[in-house]
Design a protein around this motif. Structure first.
Motif, PDB file in Angstrom:
ATOM      1  N   LYS A 101      34.556  38.152  37.787  1.00 18.74           N
ATOM      2  CA  LYS A 101      33.086  37.825  38.466  1.00 18.74           C
ATOM      3  C   LYS A 101      33.611  37.736  40.171  1.00 18.74           C
ATOM      4  CE  LYS A 101      31.916  34.254  36.314  1.00 18.74           C
ATOM      5  NZ  LYS A 101      30.804  33.115  36.095  1.00 18.74           N
ATOM      6  N   LEU A 102      34.633  37.602  40.439  1.00 17.24           N
ATOM      7  CA  LEU A 102      34.879  37.503  42.080  1.00 17.24           C
ATOM      8  C   LEU A 102      34.698  38.789  42.751  1.00 17.24           C
ATOM      9  CD1 LEU A 102      37.997  35.185  41.688  1.00 17.24           C
ATOM     10  CD2 LEU A 102      35.547  34.373  42.175  1.00 17.24           C
ATOM     11  N   PRO A 103      34.711  38.879  44.023  1.00 15.33           N
ATOM     12  CA  PRO A 103      34.664  40.107  45.010  1.00 15.33           C
ATOM     13  C   PRO A 103      36.146  40.569  44.902  1.00 15.33           C
ATOM     14  CG  PRO A 103      33.400  38.274  46.241  1.00 15.33           C
ATOM     15  CD  PRO A 103      34.021  37.820  44.685  1.00 15.33           C
ATOM     16  N   PHE A 104      36.225  41.792  45.158  1.00 12.78           N
ATOM     17  CA  PHE A 104      37.364  42.620  44.925  1.00 12.78           C
ATOM     18  C   PHE A 104      38.703  41.897  45.393  1.00 12.78           C
ATOM     19  CE2 PHE A 104      40.694  45.607  46.702  1.00 12.78           C
ATOM     20  CZ  PHE A 104      40.983  46.419  45.816  1.00 12.78           C
ATOM     21  N   GLU A 105      38.559  41.431  46.831  1.00  9.48           N
ATOM     22  CA  GLU A 105      39.716  40.998  47.377  1.00  9.48           C
ATOM     23  C   GLU A 105      40.073  39.482  46.686  1.00  9.48           C
ATOM     24  OE1 GLU A 105      37.116  42.058  49.033  1.00  9.48           O
ATOM     25  OE2 GLU A 105      37.782  43.508  50.413  1.00  9.48           O
ATOM     26  N   GLN A 106      39.349  38.783  46.250  1.00  9.67           N
ATOM     27  CA  GLN A 106      39.671  37.500  45.762  1.00  9.67           C
ATOM     28  C   GLN A 106      40.105  37.749  44.310  1.00  9.67           C
ATOM     29  OE1 GLN A 106      36.321  35.092  46.258  1.00  9.67           O
ATOM     30  NE2 GLN A 106      36.297  34.886  48.258  1.00  9.67           N
ATOM     31  N   ALA A 107      39.490  38.639  43.713  1.00  7.67           N
ATOM     32  CA  ALA A 107      40.145  39.198  42.167  1.00  7.67           C
ATOM     33  C   ALA A 107      41.471  39.649  42.196  1.00  7.67           C
ATOM     34  CB  ALA A 107      39.155  40.243  41.556  1.00  7.67           C
ATOM     35  N   GLU A 108      41.978  40.429  43.206  1.00  6.78           N
ATOM     36  CA  GLU A 108      43.025  41.011  43.597  1.00  6.78           C
ATOM     37  C   GLU A 108      44.141  40.084  43.755  1.00  6.78           C
ATOM     38  OE1 GLU A 108      45.442  44.563  46.075  1.00  6.78           O
ATOM     39  OE2 GLU A 108      43.396  43.522  46.897  1.00  6.78           O
ATOM     40  N   SER A 109      43.678  39.227  44.711  1.00  7.40           N
ATOM     41  CA  SER A 109      44.794  38.027  44.979  1.00  7.40           C
ATOM     42  C   SER A 109      45.158  37.141  43.811  1.00  7.40           C
ATOM     43  CB  SER A 109      44.303  37.242  46.288  1.00  7.40           C
ATOM     44  OG  SER A 109      43.060  36.526  46.164  1.00  7.40           O
ATOM     45  N   ASN A 110      44.173  36.669  43.103  1.00 12.25           N
ATOM     46  CA  ASN A 110      44.090  35.794  41.890  1.00 12.25           C
ATOM     47  C   ASN A 110      44.634  36.507  40.915  1.00 12.25           C
ATOM     48  OD1 ASN A 110      42.918  33.126  42.637  1.00 12.25           O
ATOM     49  ND2 ASN A 110      41.350  34.465  43.517  1.00 12.25           N
ATOM     50  N   MET A 111      44.567  37.580  40.624  1.00 11.16           N
ATOM     51  CA  MET A 111      45.428  38.449  39.588  1.00 11.16           C
ATOM     52  C   MET A 111      46.934  38.390  39.789  1.00 11.16           C
ATOM     53  SD  MET A 111      43.672  38.677  36.868  1.00 11.16           S
ATOM     54  CE  MET A 111      44.898  39.886  35.903  1.00 11.16           C
ATOM     55  N   LYS A 112      47.327  38.605  41.076  1.00  7.86           N
ATOM     56  CA  LYS A 112      48.711  38.560  41.429  1.00  7.86           C
ATOM     57  C   LYS A 112      49.423  37.150  41.481  1.00  7.86           C
ATOM     58  CE  LYS A 112      48.243  42.192  44.923  1.00  7.86           C
ATOM     59  NZ  LYS A 112      48.249  42.701  46.404  1.00  7.86           N
ATOM     60  N   GLU A 156      43.106  44.969  30.298  1.00 10.41           N
ATOM     61  CA  GLU A 156      42.066  45.571  30.625  1.00 10.41           C
ATOM     62  C   GLU A 156      41.523  45.412  32.156  1.00 10.41           C
ATOM     63  OE1 GLU A 156      40.424  47.946  28.637  1.00 10.41           O
ATOM     64  OE2 GLU A 156      42.354  47.884  27.433  1.00 10.41           O
ATOM     65  N   LEU A 157      41.470  44.155  32.302  1.00 12.81           N
ATOM     66  CA  LEU A 157      40.898  43.814  33.717  1.00 12.81           C
ATOM     67  C   LEU A 157      41.606  44.439  34.749  1.00 12.81           C
ATOM     68  CD1 LEU A 157      39.021  42.393  35.612  1.00 12.81           C
ATOM     69  CD2 LEU A 157      40.556  40.265  35.406  1.00 12.81           C
ATOM     70  N   LEU A 158      43.066  44.499  34.682  1.00 13.16           N
ATOM     71  CA  LEU A 158      43.832  45.116  35.631  1.00 13.16           C
ATOM     72  C   LEU A 158      43.679  46.839  35.637  1.00 13.16           C
ATOM     73  CD1 LEU A 158      47.392  43.290  35.143  1.00 13.16           C
ATOM     74  CD2 LEU A 158      45.813  43.132  36.950  1.00 13.16           C
ATOM     75  N   LYS A 159      43.193  47.397  34.409  1.00 14.06           N
ATOM     76  CA  LYS A 159      42.941  48.833  34.570  1.00 14.06           C
ATOM     77  C   LYS A 159      41.777  48.775  35.267  1.00 14.06           C
ATOM     78  CE  LYS A 159      44.946  49.843  30.048  1.00 14.06           C
ATOM     79  NZ  LYS A 159      44.481  50.416  28.510  1.00 14.06           N
ATOM     80  N   ILE A 160      40.800  48.128  35.015  1.00 12.43           N
ATOM     81  CA  ILE A 160      39.619  48.417  35.912  1.00 12.43           C
ATOM     82  C   ILE A 160      39.852  47.856  37.458  1.00 12.43           C
ATOM     83  CG2 ILE A 160      36.991  47.176  36.262  1.00 12.43           C
ATOM     84  CD1 ILE A 160      37.179  46.464  33.201  1.00 12.43           C
ATOM     85  N   LEU A 161      40.522  46.891  37.712  1.00 13.01           N
ATOM     86  CA  LEU A 161      40.777  46.459  39.009  1.00 13.01           C
ATOM     87  C   LEU A 161      41.572  47.593  39.866  1.00 13.01           C
ATOM     88  CD1 LEU A 161      40.664  43.954  41.112  1.00 13.01           C
ATOM     89  CD2 LEU A 161      42.785  43.312  40.443  1.00 13.01           C
TER      90      LEU A 161
END
Length: 938
Positions: free
Chosen positions: A532-543, A559-564
Motif C-alpha cells: 500500500k506504500l508509495p513506490f519509493e517507500q515500497a522499494e526501499s522497504n522491500m530491499k 508476486e509483490l516483487l514482480k509487480i514492483l
C-alpha cells in the motif's frame, strides 16, 4: 448573598487634599476651597462641574474646575441649579434649575464648545413638567447618543425626550412612567441596538425597552432606594443596574435580578468607577433618615466612603469624611467634595504596588484564591500570575493536597519549568497526578520527547489502557507529542498493537514494519502494508525486509516483487495515475532477496525476461547461472534435455554480447559443452574451438573446424598438423587431409612440414611422399616461369637502352600518319613527341594536361614519378618514425603501421646507367637478385 464582614480590606487608594498651586515664593499651598453653596455637581470632558444655590443672594452660577484649578463660571439660572448631567462623549451639559419662585423647573441644554457672549451656548430650553401639574424634579439622565433624555419627578412620573435633545424641532417629549412613589434613580443601558431605561423609586424597580414601540416594561423588584443610591456598572459587571438599599446592594439585568451583596448601613451616595462600587453611607451611630431624603445630610455628620471590588470580593479602600456632597471621577482619580468646600482626591495606586501590598498579606494568610482573582482583575501579566500559581501549588503540596497542587501547577505550564513539577511528583510517587500534568503539557504542545516518554511510562505503570488509547488516538490536529518517541516507548513496554496503530496512523512505515516483523511476527500483514506504500517507500522497504519476507511468505513476496519491478500501483491508491508513469524498480537490485530460494528466484527472473525484454544484464546473467546449475544437477534425462535447451536458448537470445567472458566462464564452470562452443563461435575464437576438440580427442571435429574456419584463420591447419604430429597413434588419414589443404593453400614451407612430422614415430615417409613430390614439381615449374620472365626483362632492357642511344646519337624521324587521339589523318599543325606519338594540335590542346608531356604516355610516366617521390618522402619519414617509436607504449604497433603504409618497401627505378658501371655489371646484379629471390621462394 455575599457577607460584607468576611471581605478583606486593602488600601489601594492614596488620599490627599487638593491644594492651591504654590505661589512664586514657594510657600506651602493652602487647601483649595470651592465657592459656598455648592449643591449639585458632575464631571466629564476634563472638568469638574458644580451648581450652586444662593437662596436669593444673587444669580446662580455653573462652575467649571479644570485640572489647573482655575475656576470659571457663567450664570445659568436666577434662583438655583438643582441637577447637572455632563455627557462623557460630547461637550454637552444638561442642567435643571429655577428662574422664579414656585415649582417651575427649566431644562437647559448647553453646548460647551460654542460661545454666546462669552458663555456656553444654550441650544434648548423647555420646562420640566409632567403634564400640567408642576412637581419637583428628583433625578436626571441623558443617553450618550443624544437621542434620549429622562427626567424623574417626586410624584412618581418619568418624562422621556426622544430625538435630538439639543433641539426642540427634532425631539418629542412624553410621559413614560407614572406612579405614586418618588423616582429616585434613572439609567440608560445600551446593549447592541437595544436600549433600556431603568427606573427606580422608593418602592420598586422597573425596566423599559425603548427600542421597541410602546416601550414595554418589566417590574424587576418591589423595593427601591433613596436618591443618588443607584448607578449603572461598566461592562466588567455586564452593565448591571446597581440599587443600594439599607440592608443590601442589588444588581439587575433588564429582565431579571442578579446577585446581591449584604452591605449594611444607610446608603447616601452610590457610584461606579473602573470596576469598583463606591458607596457613601452614614455612620451607624448617626440618626436615621428617610430614604427619599437620603442626600440631605445632617450637619457635622460622619460619613464612611467604601470602595468595593465586587468581582474579587474585597474592600479596596475605606475612609471617613465629614459631610460628603458627592464623589466625582475625572483625570483617572476620585474627587470627594465635602460640605466645607474642600476637595479630597483618591488616587488609585499602580497595579504593581497594589499587588505587592496585597500578596504579602494574602500569602501570609494563605488566601491564594483571592490573590489570583485580584491579579487577574488588574490584568497582571502571565509571568506574575504563574508565580502566584506556583506558590499556591507549593502551599497545597506541603499540606499534602497533591490533587489541588497539581491543578495549580498545570496553570503554570508555559512559564514554569516542567522539571520543577515533575521532580516533586516523582519523589512523592504520585503517578496519577504526574500523568494529569503531563497530559496538559502535551495538549498545549509544550512537551518534548522526554515528557512523552514519561507520560507513556506512567500510562503503562498504571495499566490505564483506556487513557493510553485516548492519548494515541487523538486526531492529527490534536497531536501534541513526538510520535516516534511514543512508538519506541510503547514497543519497549510491550504494547505492540498500540505502537503499530500509532506508526500506521502517522505513516512511520519503518517502525510499523519493524514491529510487525520483529515483534508480532505478522509477515503477511507487513507484506500487505508494503503493497500500500508509495513506490519509493515500497522499494526501499522491500530491499530492507525482503529476505525475511521471502523466508516466511515466499510466494506472496515474489508476486509483490514482480509487480514492483514491472507496473507498480499501491493497493491503497495513495498515488495518482500521473505519478505512476515510469515507476519501475530495478529488478537486478532484488536478486539478493532470493538468497537460498532459487526456485522463487528463477520464477521471478523468468517473469522479468518475459514481460520486460530490456531487463538489466544481471537478470539474464543470474538466470543463465540458475539454469546451468539446474542442468548440471538434474539426473532425469528428459528433464535434463529440457533444461539444456532452455539454457542454450537463453545463450542464443543475444543478451550476452557485452558480458561474453562472464557467460563463457559460467558455461565452463558447469561443463556446458554446447554453450562453450556456441560462445567460442560467436566470439570468433576458432583456435579455442579447435583446442576444445583436441582436448576431447575428437579428430573429425578438428578437421571440421579447420575446414569451416580455416579461410578466416589459416594457422588452424598448421596447429592441426602439429596436433596430429604429436599423436603416437595412427593418424595418417587426418595428416594426409591436413597436408592436402596446406599444399593447396601453400600455408607452410615444405621444410617446416618435414620438421613438424619428424616428431611423430608413426608418420613414415610415405605419408608425405605425395606432398613432397607435388611441392617439388610446383617449384620446378615456378623456376621455369621465373627464368622466362628474367629473359623477357633482359630483352626489354636491351631494347630500351638501344632506343635511348638512338635518340641521343641520331635524329628522330616522325612518320606517323594518324593522330594518336582521334586516329584521323594528321594535318598541320601537328605535335610530335620523341616517344613516337603524334597529335593534331587541336586534339593535343583538348586532351593534354601539360604542354611538355605526351597525353598517351603521361599515365605511365606519372606512376614512375610517384614512385620516385615516394622514395624521397621515405627519407623524411625517418626522424618521425624514430620519434614515434620512442614515445609509443607499443612499439610493435608503430612498426606494423609503417609496414602497412609501405614505407619499408624497396623500390628500384632504372633510368640511365650509373657512371662507372657497364651493362655487364648491371646484368650480373640482376641475375644475383633473381637467384636470391628464387631461393627464398623455394
Amino acid at each position: 448573598m455575599a457577607a460584607y464582614l468576611q471581605w478583606r480590606r486593602f488600601v489601594f487608594f492614596d488620599r490627599e487634599t487638593v491644594r492651591e498651586p504654590s505661589g512664586p515664593d514657594g510657600a506651602g499651598a493652602k487647601p483649595f476651597a470651592l465657592p459656598p453653596g455648592i449643591a449639585v455637581c458632575d464631571s466629564g470632558r476634563g472638568s469638574l462641574v458644580f451648581g450652586d444655590i444662593l437662596y436669593g443672594a444673587g444669580p446662580c452660577q455653573i462652575w467649571f474646575l479644570p485640572r489647573s484649578l482655575q475656576l470659571s463660571s457663567f450664570q445659568a439660572y436666577k434662583l438655583r441649579v438643582t441637577h447637572l448631567y455632563q455627557l462623557k462623549q460630547h461637550s454637552i451639559l444638561v442642567s435643571i434649575g429655577e428662574d422664579e419662585e414656585g415649582i417651575n423647573p427649566l431644562v437647559k441644554v448647553w453646548n460647551l464648545e460654542k460661545r454666546d457672549g462669552g458663555n456656553p451656548l444654550c441650544t434648548r430650553i423647555f420646562p420640566a413638567i409632567p403634564g400640567n401639574k408642576p412637581t419637583v424634579v428628583s433625578c436626571l439622565t441623558v443617553h450618550e447618543n443624544l437621542n434620549f433624555m429622562a427626567i424623574g419627578f417626586a410624584d412618581g412620573s418619568v418624562v422621556l425626550t426622544k430625538g435630538d435633545i439639543t433641539r426642540d424641532r427634532h425631539s418629542k417629549t412624553q410621559i413614560l412612567h407614572e406612579g405614586s412613589y418618588p423616582v429616585t434613580g434613572l439609567a440608560f443601558r445600551q446593549s447592541g441596538k437595544t436600549t433600556h431605561l431603568f427606573v427606580v423609586t422608593t418602592e420598586n424597580i422597573q425596566s423599559y425597552m425603548l427600542s421597541v414601540k410602546d416601550y414595554p416594561h418589566l417590574e424587576l423588584d418591589t423595593h427601591g432606594c433613596g436618591l443618588r443610591c443607584s448607578s449603572l456598572s461598566d461592562p466588567s459587571q455586564d452593565l448591571q443596574f446597581i440599587v443600594a438599599g439599607n440592608e443590601c446592594v442589588y444588581l439587575y439585568q433588564p429582565d431579571e435580578r442578579g446577585p446581591c451583596f449584604a452591605f449594611e448601613g444607610q446608603k447616601l451616595i452610590v457610584h461606579w468607577y473602573r470596576g469598583y462600587l463606591i458607596i457613601v453611607s452614614k455612620d451607624r451611630k448617626s440618626s436615621p433618615k428617610s430614604e427619599f431624603a437620603g442626600n440631605e445630610a445632617q450637619n457635622s455628620d460622619k460619613q464612611v466612603l467604601n470602595i468595593y471590588d465586587l468581582c474579587n470580593k474585597f474592600i479596596a479602600y475605606s475612609s471617613v469624611f465629614d459631610d460628603i456632597v458627592d464623589v466625582l471621577a475625572e483625570w483617572g482619580s476620585l474627587y470627594v467634595l465635602t460640605r466645607d468646600g474642600k476637595i479630597h482626591v483618591l488616587q488609585e495606586k499602580d497595579t504593581q504596588t497594589k499587588l505587592e501590598a496585597s500578596k504579602f498579606m494574602l500569602f501570609r494568610k494563605n488566601l491564594f484564591e483571592m490573590a489570583i482573582n485580584l491579579a487577574k482583575s488588574h490584568h497582571l501579566d502571565s509571568d506574575g500570575l504563574s508565580e502566584i500559581f506556583r506558590q499556591y501549588g507549593d502551599h497545597l503540596y506541603n499540606k499534602g493536597n497533591h490533587d489541588g497542587a497539581i491543578q495549580q501547577y498545570i496553570r503554570t505550564i508555559g512559564k514554569l519549568e516542567p522539571s520543577y513539577v515533575i521532580r516533586k511528583f516523582l519523589d512523592a510517587q504520585r503517578i496519577h497526578n504526574l500523568t494529569a500534568y503531563l497530559q496538559m503539557l502535551h495538549l498545549q504542545s509544550l512537551a518534548n520527547a522526554d515528557h512523552t516518554t514519561l507520560l507513556l511510562n506512567c500510562y503503562t505503570k498504571l495499566k490505564d489502557s483506556s487513557k493510553l488509547e485516548e492519548f494515541i488516538k487523538t486526531s492529527e490536529s490534536e497531536v501534541h507529542f513526538d510520535v516516534e518517541t511514543a512508538i519506541k516507548v510503547l514497543r519497549q513496554a510491550g504494547y505492540y498493537s498500540h505502537a503499530v496503530y500509532l506508526a500506521e496512523k502517522h505513516e512511520h512505515h519503518e517502525w510499523y514494519l519493524k514491529i510487525q516483523l520483529e515483534d508480532i511476527k505478522n509477515y503477511q500483514e507487513a507484506l500487505h502494508y508494503i503493497g500500500k506504500l508509495p513506490f519509493e517507500q515500497a522499494e526501499s522497504n522491500m530491499k530492507r525486509y525482503g529476505k525475511i519476507l521471502m523466508h516466511h511468505v515466499p510466494n506472496e513476496t515474489t508476486e509483490l516483487l514482480k509487480i514492483l519491478c514491472t507496473d507498480y500501483c499501491p493497493s491503497g491508491g495513495n498515488e495518482g495515475p500521473g505519478m505512476l508513469e515510469g515507476k519501475k524498480a530495478n529488478s537486478e537490485e532484488f536478486i539478493p532477496v532470493f538468497a537460498n530460494n532459487s526456485r522463487q528466484l528463477k520464477a521471478f527472473l523468468e517473469h522479468m525476461t518475459e514481460v520486460q525484454a530490456d531487463s538489466p544484464q544481471g537478470v539474464y546473467d543470474t538466470l543463465l547461472e540458475l539454469r546451468l546449475q539446474n542442468w548440471a544437477h538434474e539426473q532425469d534425462e528428459q528433464i535434463k534435455e529440457k533444461l539444456h535447451n532452455e539454457a542454450l536458448t537463453l545463450l542464443k537470445s543475444g543478451r550476452f554480447k557485452t558480458v561474453f567472458d562472464k557467460a563463457l566462464v559460467l558455461c565452463q564452470m558447469h561443463n556446458f559443452k554446447d554453450g562453450v562452443l556456441y560462445l567460442y563461435e560467436q566470439g570468433k575464437l576458432f583456435q579455442q574451438i579447435m583446442h576444445y576438440h583436441m582436448q576431447n580427442e575428437q579428430y573429425k571435429k578438428v578437421i571440421e573446424v579447420c575446414e569451416l574456419y580455416g579461410d578466416q584463420e589459416a594457422c588452424l591447419w598448421e596447429q592441426a598438423l602439429g596436433y596430429f604430429a604429436r599423436k603416437e597413434e595412427n593418424c595418417k588419414e587426418y595428416i594426409a587431409a591436413v597436408l592436402k589443404h596446406i599444399e593447396n593453400k601453400n600455408l607452410m614451407p615444405p621444410l617446416l612440414v618435414v620438421q613438424t612430422l619428424a616428431h611423430n614415430s608413426t608418420a613414415t615417409l610415405s605419408v608425405i611422399k605425395d606432398y613432397l613430390v607435388n611441392k617439388l614439381q610446383k617449384q620446378s615449374r615456378q623456376i621455369e616461369q621465373d627464368e622466362q620472365r628474367i629473359q623477357k626483362y633482359r630483352e626489354e632492357t636491351t631494347r630500351i637502352r638501344l632506343e635511348i642511344e638512338e635518340l641521343k646519337a641520331s635524329p628522330k624521324i616522325f612518320q606517323k600518319t594518324k593522330c594518336s587521339i582521334c586516329t584521323s589523318a594528321l594535318e598541320l599543325p601537328s605535335v610530335h613527341f620523341l616517344c613516337g606519338h603524334s597529335f593534331h594540335q587541336h586534339c593535343f590542346e583538348s586532351y593534354s594536361e601539360s604542354d611538355s608531356e605526351c597525353p598517351t604516355c603521361m599515365p605511365e610516366n606519372r606512376k614512375v614519378m610517384d614512385m620516385i617521390r615516394a622514395q624521397e618522402q621515405k627519407r623524411d619519414l625517418h626522424d618521425q618514425f624514430q620519434h614515434q617509436l620512442k614515445c609509443s607504449n607499443d612499439g610493435f604497433s608503430v612498426v606494423a603501421d609503417y609496414f602497412g603504409r609501405g614505407v619499408f618497401n624497396k623500390l628500384t627505378l632504372i633510368t640511365d646507367l650509373p657512371s662507372g658501371k657497364t651493362a655487364t655489371t648491371i646484368e650480373a646484379g640482376l641475375q644475383r637478385e633473381l637467384l636470391i629471390h628464387t631461393k627464398r621462394s623455394t
